[in-house]
Every structure is written in structure tokens, then in C-alpha cells.
Design an enzyme around this catalytic site. Structure first.
Site, PDB file in Angstrom:
ATOM      1  N   SER A 175       0.751  -1.275   0.058  1.00  0.00           N
ATOM      2  CA  SER A 175       0.090  -0.099   0.065  1.00  0.00           C
ATOM      3  C   SER A 175       0.969   1.305   0.025  1.00  0.00           C
ATOM      4  CB  SER A 175      -0.863   0.073   1.284  1.00  0.00           C
ATOM      5  OG  SER A 175      -1.626   1.594   1.515  1.00  0.00           O
ATOM      6  N   HIS A 190      -0.980  -1.172  -4.257  1.00  0.00           N
ATOM      7  CA  HIS A 190      -2.383  -0.929  -3.789  1.00  0.00           C
ATOM      8  C   HIS A 190      -2.334   0.775  -3.464  1.00  0.00           C
ATOM      9  CE1 HIS A 190      -6.061  -1.855  -1.463  1.00  0.00           C
ATOM     10  NE2 HIS A 190      -5.353  -0.785  -0.587  1.00  0.00           N
ATOM     11  N   ASP A 242      -4.581   3.653  -2.178  1.00  0.00           N
ATOM     12  CA  ASP A 242      -5.728   4.099  -1.032  1.00  0.00           C
ATOM     13  C   ASP A 242      -6.246   5.468  -1.524  1.00  0.00           C
ATOM     14  OD1 ASP A 242      -6.013   1.809   0.507  1.00  0.00           O
ATOM     15  OD2 ASP A 242      -3.923   2.025   1.184  1.00  0.00           O
ATOM     16  N   MET A 273      -8.890   8.277  -0.623  1.00  0.00           N
ATOM     17  CA  MET A 273      -9.928   8.626   0.301  1.00  0.00           C
ATOM     18  C   MET A 273     -10.454  10.071   0.078  1.00  0.00           C
ATOM     19  SD  MET A 273      -7.924   7.271   3.678  1.00  0.00           S
ATOM     20  CE  MET A 273      -6.821   5.752   3.631  1.00  0.00           C
ATOM     21  N   HIS A 295      -8.056   1.472  -4.276  1.00  0.00           N
ATOM     22  CA  HIS A 295      -9.035   0.873  -3.501  1.00  0.00           C
ATOM     23  C   HIS A 295      -9.815   2.434  -3.216  1.00  0.00           C
ATOM     24  CE1 HIS A 295      -9.535  -0.032   1.119  1.00  0.00           C
ATOM     25  NE2 HIS A 295     -10.772  -0.019   0.410  1.00  0.00           N
ATOM     26  N   MET A 316     -12.226   4.705  -1.397  1.00  0.00           N
ATOM     27  CA  MET A 316     -12.914   4.935  -0.066  1.00  0.00           C
ATOM     28  C   MET A 316     -13.423   6.249  -0.279  1.00  0.00           C
ATOM     29  SD  MET A 316      -9.789   3.167   2.335  1.00  0.00           S
ATOM     30  CE  MET A 316      -8.645   3.468   1.126  1.00  0.00           C
ATOM     31  N   MET A 320     -12.026  -5.615   4.686  1.00  0.00           N
ATOM     32  CA  MET A 320     -11.136  -4.534   5.676  1.00  0.00           C
ATOM     33  C   MET A 320     -10.807  -5.270   6.922  1.00  0.00           C
ATOM     34  SD  MET A 320     -10.194  -1.970   3.684  1.00  0.00           S
ATOM     35  CE  MET A 320      -9.445  -1.314   5.230  1.00  0.00           C
ATOM     36  N   ASP A 337      -6.930  -6.227   3.882  1.00  0.00           N
ATOM     37  CA  ASP A 337      -6.464  -4.966   3.948  1.00  0.00           C
ATOM     38  C   ASP A 337      -6.572  -4.310   5.310  1.00  0.00           C
ATOM     39  OD1 ASP A 337      -5.385  -2.413   3.486  1.00  0.00           O
ATOM     40  OD2 ASP A 337      -7.144  -1.813   2.082  1.00  0.00           O
TER      41      ASP A 337
HETATM   42  C1  DX5 Z   1      -6.584   1.576   5.273  1.00  0.00           C
HETATM   43  C2  DX5 Z   1      -6.087   1.567   3.824  1.00  0.00           C
HETATM   44  C3  DX5 Z   1      -5.072   0.478   3.825  1.00  0.00           C
HETATM   45  C4  DX5 Z   1      -3.605   0.866   4.645  1.00  0.00           C
HETATM   46  C5  DX5 Z   1      -3.159  -0.530   5.146  1.00  0.00           C
HETATM   47  O1  DX5 Z   1      -7.720   2.461   5.307  1.00  0.00           O
HETATM   48  O2  DX5 Z   1      -7.229   0.940   2.986  1.00  0.00           O
HETATM   49  O3  DX5 Z   1      -4.699  -0.028   2.707  1.00  0.00           O
HETATM   50  O4  DX5 Z   1      -2.815   1.654   3.850  1.00  0.00           O
HETATM   51  O5  DX5 Z   1      -1.971  -0.084   5.914  1.00  0.00           O
HETATM   52  P1  DX5 Z   1      -1.223  -1.056   6.814  1.00  0.00           P
HETATM   53  O6  DX5 Z   1      -0.715  -2.282   6.208  1.00  0.00           O
HETATM   54  O7  DX5 Z   1      -0.122  -0.232   7.464  1.00  0.00           O
HETATM   55  O8  DX5 Z   1      -2.341  -1.524   7.869  1.00  0.00           O
HETATM   56 ZN    ZN Z   2      -6.663  -0.153   1.088  1.00  0.00          ZN
END
Ligand code: DX5
Ligand code: ZN
Length: 230
Positions: A15, A40, A42, A44, A73, A75, A144, A179
């Protein structure tokens, strides 16, 4: 018959949220050269989750810096409206959250028509049964294991059993991804349940030796998947 996923189905997905954004190209090269399968990403929006990260221009820059599949991903609220920008930016897989849509079937089919692989994600407190009716439209299911928003949290072990429902079904052999809080300690628990795709931010980017960490994660994932099929 339980689908038997061989070692070739392991996907290690660092990620980028845990990478040094000021040195993104170097961080991407680091994990790419270390044998990562996917990147990956993220995304948001500060609404669906309490954090704001990156948008389409950065995804396009990541696309230009790597040949790895981009596991995007989302969010974000209103994923159908925003997905085209991420598809245009070069996403390979676009994953929306169940909690963000009114009709998951509509969302999955709309994103599928955009010509990318489709994933559906669920938060730790969303039952896996909310995903099951839509499996035929999905390439990936993302479970998740932390509440989304931030990296570096601890895995919530009670989500692992969601894999039993998905892997216990006949006829769907898509990617089952976990994840949040994945480390060399927690990854085997997920692999043994039948997860085959593993997102890890902190455990990879903050490890002193990224190639060693990814190699070890792959070894553990292969062994766990093997055990899950027994
Ligand atoms: C959280 C994200 C994850 C996050 C995982 O909302 O979707 O992808 O980056 O991070 P670690 O591996 O540090 O838990
Ligand atoms: Zn993620």
C-alpha cells in the site's frame, strides 16, 4: 468443491499510503524490484472515511512510473461518478465500498463496463453476506481488517472468518483480498482462511529490508493457501 488456489494466485500488494510521497517513484521502484505483484492505491475523500489522500493525477503519475497492475481502493462516496477518472488514470482494478453505494449490483456492472476489473470492499462491521449476491459481477472482494482511513492499525481478527463464506461457495474463484494490519505475523492467519491477496503498507515500507519482507510474505502466503485447500 472448494476452489483450490495454487501458489501462483498469491498477490502481494504494497500500500503506497505508507510510502514516502516525496519520493514516490523511488518507493514504487523499491517494491517493484522487490517482487510486489500489485501496487495498492488508497483513495480517500474525507467523507466516507476520515482522511483525504490522493486523486486521479497522482494515480496517473503512479501508472507512468510502473508496469505493475494498479489495485485502486476507492474509499469515497459516489464511486460510480468518480470511477471513470481513475480508469482514465490507468487503474487495473477499481474497488468500491459496499457502504458507499445504494445498489452494489449497479455499481459493479457500471465499473465493469468501464473496462477494468471490479472489486467490492466491506468494512469490518459489514457482514460478508452483503457481498455474496454480487459475486458474479466481481473480480475481487476486499475484506477490511481495520476501519478504513489510516495505515498502521492492528488487524481485527474476527473479520478473517468472512473468507469461509466466500471460499465455501462454488463457482467463484476471484481474488479475495485482505487490507489492514497485515504483517508477517498476521498474514498466515489470512492465507490459511483462503485469502490470496494481501495489502500491506507499514509492514513493507517501514521494514528495514523490503525485498526480504516481500519474499517472506510470499512464502507465508503460499504455505497458508496450501493449508487452506487441505
Ligand atoms: C486503510 C487502507 C489500507 C492501509 C493499510 O484504510 O485501506 O490499505 O494503507 O495499511 P497497513 O498495512 O499499515 O495497515
Ligand atoms: Zn486499502
Amino acid at each position: 468443491m472448494k476452489p483450490h488456489l495454487g501458489p501462483d494466485r498469491v498477490r502481494i500488494a504494497p500500500s503506497l499510503l505508507a510510502s514516502d510521497f516525496a519520493d514516490l517513484r523511488l518507493e514504487i521502484l523499491r517494491v517493484e524490484n522487490a517482487g510486489a505483484d500489485w501496487l495498492h492505491v488508497d483513495v480517500m475523500d474525507g467523507h466516507l472515511v476520515p482522511n483525504l489522500t490522493i486523486g486521479p493525477p497522482v494515480v496517473a503519475a503512479i501508472r507512468a512510473a510502473s508496469t505493475l497492475p494498479l489495485d485502486v481502493h476507492l474509499m469515497i462516496e459516489d464511486p460510480i461518478r468518480h470511477a471513470p477518472a481513475y480508469v482514465d488514470a490507468g487503474a487495473t482494478i477499481v474497488t468500491f465500498h459496499e457502504e458507499a453505494v445504494v445498489d452494489a449490483s449497479d455499481a459493479a456492472r457500471a465499473i465493469g463496463r468501464m473496462g477494468v476489473q471490479v472489486g467490492m470492499a466491506i468494512n469490518p462491521d459489514t457482514p460478508i453476506e452483503r457481498v455474496v449476491p454480487f459475486l458474479e459481477h466481481l473480480d475481487l472482494v476486499l475484506v477490511m481488517s481495520v476501519f478504513p482511513g489510516f495505515g498502521g492499525q492492528k488487524l481485527i481478527a474476527s473479520v478473517l472468518e468472512k473468507a469461509d463464506v466466500i471460499r465455501g461457495r462454488e463457482g467463484w474463484e476471484g481474488d479475495l483480498e485482505i487490507d489492514g494490519g497485515i504483517t508477517a505475523e498476521t498474514l498466515p492467519l489470512a492465507a490459511e482462511r483462503g485469502f490470496n491477496a494481501f495489502v500491506a503498507g507499514t509492514a513493507i515500507f517501514k521494514s528495514g529490508d523490503i525485498p526480504k519482507t516481500i519474499k517472506e510474505m510470499r512464502r507465508l502466503a503460499e504455505a497458508g493457501l496450501q493449508a487452506s485447500a487441505l
